[in-house]
Design an enzyme around this catalytic site. Structure first.
Site, PDB file in Angstrom:
ATOM      1  CE  LYS A   1       0.651   1.342   4.754  1.00  0.00           C
ATOM      2  NZ  LYS A   1       1.572   2.531   4.674  1.00  0.00           N
TER       3      LYS A   1
ATOM      4  CG  ASP B   1      -0.657   0.354   8.640  1.00  0.00           C
ATOM      5  OD1 ASP B   1      -1.320   1.129   9.126  1.00  0.00           O
ATOM      6  OD2 ASP B   1       0.632   0.741   8.487  1.00  0.00           O
TER       7      ASP B   1
HETATM    8  O1  C5P Z   1       0.879  -0.711  15.605  1.00  0.00           O
HETATM    9  P1  C5P Z   1       2.145  -0.536  14.720  1.00  0.00           P
HETATM   10  O2  C5P Z   1       2.832  -1.950  15.479  1.00  0.00           O
HETATM   11  O3  C5P Z   1       2.301  -1.023  13.750  1.00  0.00           O
HETATM   12  O4  C5P Z   1       2.660   0.479  15.430  1.00  0.00           O
HETATM   13  C1  C5P Z   1       4.422   0.737  15.343  1.00  0.00           C
HETATM   14  C2  C5P Z   1       4.596   2.299  16.285  1.00  0.00           C
HETATM   15  O5  C5P Z   1       4.140   3.172  15.653  1.00  0.00           O
HETATM   16  C3  C5P Z   1       4.107   2.100  17.821  1.00  0.00           C
HETATM   17  O6  C5P Z   1       4.414   1.643  18.429  1.00  0.00           O
HETATM   18  C4  C5P Z   1       3.570   3.563  17.633  1.00  0.00           C
HETATM   19  O7  C5P Z   1       4.984   3.755  18.265  1.00  0.00           O
HETATM   20  C5  C5P Z   1       3.521   4.275  16.294  1.00  0.00           C
HETATM   21  N1  C5P Z   1       2.352   4.580  15.765  1.00  0.00           N
HETATM   22  C6  C5P Z   1       1.757   6.086  16.319  1.00  0.00           C
HETATM   23  N2  C5P Z   1       0.069   5.856  16.119  1.00  0.00           N
HETATM   24  C7  C5P Z   1       0.000   4.517  15.134  1.00  0.00           C
HETATM   25  C8  C5P Z   1       0.394   3.679  14.688  1.00  0.00           C
HETATM   26  C9  C5P Z   1       1.831   3.339  15.130  1.00  0.00           C
HETATM   27  O8  C5P Z   1       1.844   6.293  17.298  1.00  0.00           O
HETATM   28  N3  C5P Z   1      -1.795   4.946  14.777  1.00  0.00           N
END
Ligand code: C5P
Length: 304
Positions: free
Chosen positions: A9, A141
């Site tokens: 994406k 995501d």
């Molecule tokens: O959810 P995911 O593990 O992909 O997110 C990785 C990091 O990105 C999270 O630990 C956070 O620090 C940041 N993040 C965030 N807000 C989001 C998505 C991700 O702060 N909406």
């Protein structure tokens, strides 16, 4: 055996709103799934047994830097088994084409593909809400990839509103060859906003939706991480993103951007000849360049 494509994406738009109490940020985003990505093949044995993941690394950007057990595809299978009690031996083969830490959603798409394939193979028929909860637990995501196409995305990534993908555009991807750590990018944004770095205005959902049906040259979209990296980011990122975006524009891209928190930049072209010529030039300069299209909303997505 079931074969499933796990599309990549790009984020056509990515506005980072406030930091939430749970440590995540509220987002306002336009996601676009691509007709290019990883491929998974999943085999289920008759009897109970372990889950194994074999990865074929087809990446131009080096080897996979972590063991299969830490792969989001493997963790998706483990979570599915824990939640449903499905205990048959599993063999997952993953052809990895989407570079890591590239903002292209590779790991997230693999995880969603595993959830959808296992739901089908196990005959569990999980509801949209149940699959969504598993997806969200795996990463912000992942919910988008349960029904990939184009979408408005809110919340931390779990509120997905499907949109009609734009027709007639080419997407040219250019990755500078280094990964970007997502958490690190969000930390930089928080730190700089604490020092007065401005947060751009949010856009109305109607504005975001209407724009997608119009010409890319008029899209009001933006990515909050791009100006941040260009002005306050590490030199390597500032230099690479600046150079790629400038080049894409000079080569005729009608819209340019950064996907996710980096490190892939992209150009949108409505002129196929210009896009092909741009790819030839860019391939001389960068070692990861791909031309692709928006993915038409997939017929095999079980969730509509
Ligand atoms: O959810 P995911 O593990 O992909 O997110 C990785 C990091 O990105 C999270 O630990 C956070 O620090 C940041 N993040 C965030 N807000 C989001 C998505 C991700 O702060 N909406």
């Amino acid at each position: 055996m079931v074969t499933r494509e796990a599309p990549g994406k790009i984020n056509l738009h990515l506005r980072v709103k406030g930091l939430r109490a749970d440590g995540y940020h509220a987002l306002e985003s336009v996601f676009l799934a691509l007709d290019w990505g990883d491929t998974l093949r999943i085999d289920v044995s008759k009897g109970p047994g372990a889950c194994e993941l074999f990865r074929n690394c087809l990446l131009p950007l080096g080897e996979l830097p972590f063991p299969p057990e830490q792969d989001l595809a493997y963790r998706a299978a483990v979570l599915f088994r824990a939640k449903t009690g499905f205990d048959r031996a599993l063999r997952i083969e993953l052809d990895k084409r989407i570079p890591l830490g590239a903002g292209l959603g590779g790991g997230s798409s693999d995880a969603a593909a595993v959830l959808l394939a296992l739901d089908q193979l196990a005959g569990t028929g999980l509801s949209r809400a149940a699959l969504g909860a598993l997806a969200e637990a795996l990463g912000s995501d992942v919910p988008f990839f349960l029904s990939p196409g184009a979408a408005l995305v809110y919340g931390r990534g779990e509120e997905v509103i499907p949109l009609e993908p734009p027709g007639n555009i080419r997407v040219v991807l250019v990755n500078p060859g280094f990964p970007q750590d997502t958490a690190g990018a969000f930390r930089l944004l928080d730190a700089e906003r604490g020092r007065g770095w401005p947060a751009p205005e949010e856009l109305e959902p109607e504005t975001l939706v209407k724009a997608l049906a119009g010409p890319p040259a008029l899209w009001p979209y933006g990515n909050d991480f791009l100006p941040l990296f260009l002005e306050r980011g590490p030199g390597e990122a500032a230099e690479a993103y600046g150079a790629i975006i400038l080049r894409l524009k000079a080569l005729g891209a009608e819209f340019t951007g950064l996907s996710g928190s980096g490190s892939t930049c992209f150009g949108i072209f409505t002129n196929g000849g210009a896009a092909d010529r741009a790819v030839k030039v860019l391939m001389e300069e960068w070692n990861f360049v791909r031309i692709t299209f928006p993915l038409a909303r997939s017929g095999n997505a079980v969730l509509q």
